[in-house]
Design a protein around this motif. Structure first.
Motif, short mmCIF file in Angstrom:
data_model
loop_
_atom_site.label_atom_id
_atom_site.label_comp_id
_atom_site.label_asym_id
_atom_site.label_seq_id
_atom_site.Cartn_x
_atom_site.Cartn_y
_atom_site.Cartn_z
N ALA A 133 39.34 44.84 36.83
CA ALA A 133 40.62 44.11 36.46
C ALA A 133 41.91 45.05 36.44
CB ALA A 133 40.50 43.54 34.80
N ARG A 162 42.61 39.32 44.86
CA ARG A 162 41.52 38.96 43.86
C ARG A 162 40.85 37.38 44.51
NH1 ARG A 162 43.18 40.45 37.91
NH2 ARG A 162 43.65 42.41 38.24
N ASP A 172 39.59 35.37 42.12
CA ASP A 172 39.20 34.76 40.69
C ASP A 172 38.84 33.45 40.58
OD1 ASP A 172 39.79 34.33 38.03
OD2 ASP A 172 41.25 36.03 37.78
N SER A 214 32.80 30.88 32.21
CA SER A 214 33.12 31.93 33.21
C SER A 214 32.40 33.14 33.18
CB SER A 214 34.69 32.31 33.17
OG SER A 214 34.93 33.09 32.07
N VAL A 254 37.48 40.95 36.61
CA VAL A 254 37.98 39.61 37.50
C VAL A 254 36.80 38.53 37.41
CG1 VAL A 254 38.83 38.50 39.47
CG2 VAL A 254 39.63 40.87 38.72
N ARG A 267 42.26 30.70 47.51
CA ARG A 267 42.27 31.89 46.67
C ARG A 267 40.94 32.51 47.14
NH1 ARG A 267 45.00 32.66 42.21
NH2 ARG A 267 46.50 30.82 41.66
#
Length: 420
Positions: A235, A243, A245, A277, A285, A321
């Motif tokens: 991170a 990233r 993420d 998560s 991350v 992403r």
């Protein structure tokens, strides 16, 4: 309480006593009045309700799916029976009224008929359905699904992620018979009618001042599990633009879910109730994430369109992403309309009792939705204080419970005299 037949005035004191007794059968280590399906207090509650039914003279049993079923015999037992009831399981941290009022109201109605020597033309079935609330298997309304033929063999293979045990095995451990439950469907059209008393769980009746809600339709439900696979990184050293993420992708998906509910043209709501998560460290991350969400509406066209839009838009945003997605629709229920004939009967009973009423859709799912294939279905709503439900603060005034039971009893009496 004004009534066209004073013999059918419910006795609020004994309904309150039943309510208080049930409130003691809860999971002590959980908040509120938690009594989830498959828990030990829920098993004790099934025996409690079986005893209550037998105590007032009903022919009572527990079927292979766990439904507690009591029968008040009618004059002609060859006629299709009437049915009334609801459920007594709760969500985690739930309240004392959701579903429970419908079961106790059905029990009180049978008491009233017996005490006053009112024998219906047909049998009256009082039922406490097994496991109506959502569970870790993603299969709600276990008991009413069994009766309606909507409990499927593949449902039994669903696994609780927390325990690794399947629904079928869990049912076996609770003394149920999952194979017979899957084969336990009643014949379509076998009921003369089904009426369910329930708290509204929303604020509409309280705000309007109406004492009774005549339910027009029960919302369809689409439940979504979306998993996001990105890449875990340090991170502190991985630049923001590089990233992948997974948690940020999940967060964007949550906003998409909310946007769909806000954009519904008629009646629609959407909720994300759970997010996870991993690896779950401040300095890593997130590489994986998942959300559990649902959409509800009485508008089948909007619900179907929203389902397609969400799957597409979640995948597209995540891909930007560099995050992969896997979307699974856990459970679905089409919107179900209450029978016009039963709506009219409920409204007529309210009028006869001098009780104010209004037509209202149900945003919550109910066992009643699965009973519509077995015969004409309807629901009676009574007000929820502050519109609160699925929380310990859930409350309905006993005066309103009494009015609801009175309307239920008169509705069933009127339906019994109908030819269909």
């Amino acid at each position: 309480m004004s009534a066209s037949d004073p013999q059918l005035i419910p006795r609020a004191g004994r309904v309150r006593a039943d309510l208080d007794e049930l409130a003691r059968l809860v999971e002590d280590d959980r908040p509120g009045w938690t009594r989830r399906a498959f828990s030990e207090p829920y098993r004790e509650q099934r025996e409690f309700m079986l005893g209550k039914m037998r105590g007032i003279g009903l022919e009572a049993r527990i079927d292979p799916a766990g439904n507690v079923i009591g029968v008040l015999p009618g004059r002609n037992r060859s006629l299709p029976p009437l049915m009334t009831g609801s459920h007594t399981d709760t969500v985690h941290g739930g309240g004392r009224y959701d579903g429970i009022v419908g079961v106790l109201g059905a029990l009180e109605t049978a008491r009233l008929f017996s005490e006053q020597g009112i024998q219906l033309e047909r049998d009256l079935i009082v039922i406490d359905f097994y496991g109506e609330e959502a569970n870790n298997f993603g299969v709600s309304c276990v008991g009413s699904r069994s009766i309606s033929g909507r409990l499927l063999a593949e449902h039994l293979d669903r696994v609780d992620a927390d325990t690794g045990i399947s629904l079928g095995e869990t049912m076996l451990r609770r003394g149920l018979d999952p194979d017979r439950a899957v084969r336990g469907a009643w014949r379509p059209g076998s009921l003369h009618g089904y009426v369910e008393l329930h708290i509204e769980q929303g604020p509409k009746l309280e705000r309007s001042g109406s004492k009774i809600g005549v339910v027009t339709a029960i919302a369809g439900i689409e439940r979504l599990l979306a998993r996001f696979s990105g890449r875990p990184d340090h991170a502190g050293t991985m630049p923001m633009e590089e990233r992948r993420d997974a948690l940020i992708a999940a967060a964007e998906a949550i906003l998409l879910v909310e946007r769909e509910g806000c954009g519904a043209p008629i009646h629609g709501v959407s909720t994300t109730g759970r997010i996870e998560s991993s690896p779950g460290s401040f300095n890593v991350v997130p590489g994986d994430a998942a959300i559990w969400a649902e959409m509800r509406s009485v508008d089948a066209e909007w619900l179907d369109g929203a389902k397609g839009r969400l799957a597409r838009d979640i995948a597209e945003l995540a891909a930007k992403r560099g995050v992969d997605t896997a979307i699974e629709w856990l459970n679905d229920q089409e919107p179900v309309h209450a029978a016009r004939s039963v709506q009219d009967r409920i409204a007529g009973a309210a009028d006869a009792l001098g009780v104010s009423w209004e037509s209202i859709p149900s945003g919550a799912g109910h066992d009643a939705a699965h009973l519509a294939d077995l015969g004409p279905m309807g629901m009676v709503f009574i007000p929820s204080v502050g519109g609160r439900s699925h929380v310990p603060e859930e409350f309905t005034e006993m005066e309103d419970v009494e009015l609801g039971i009175g309307v239920l009893a008169h509705t069933l009496l009127g339906m019994d005299r109908e030819r269909r």
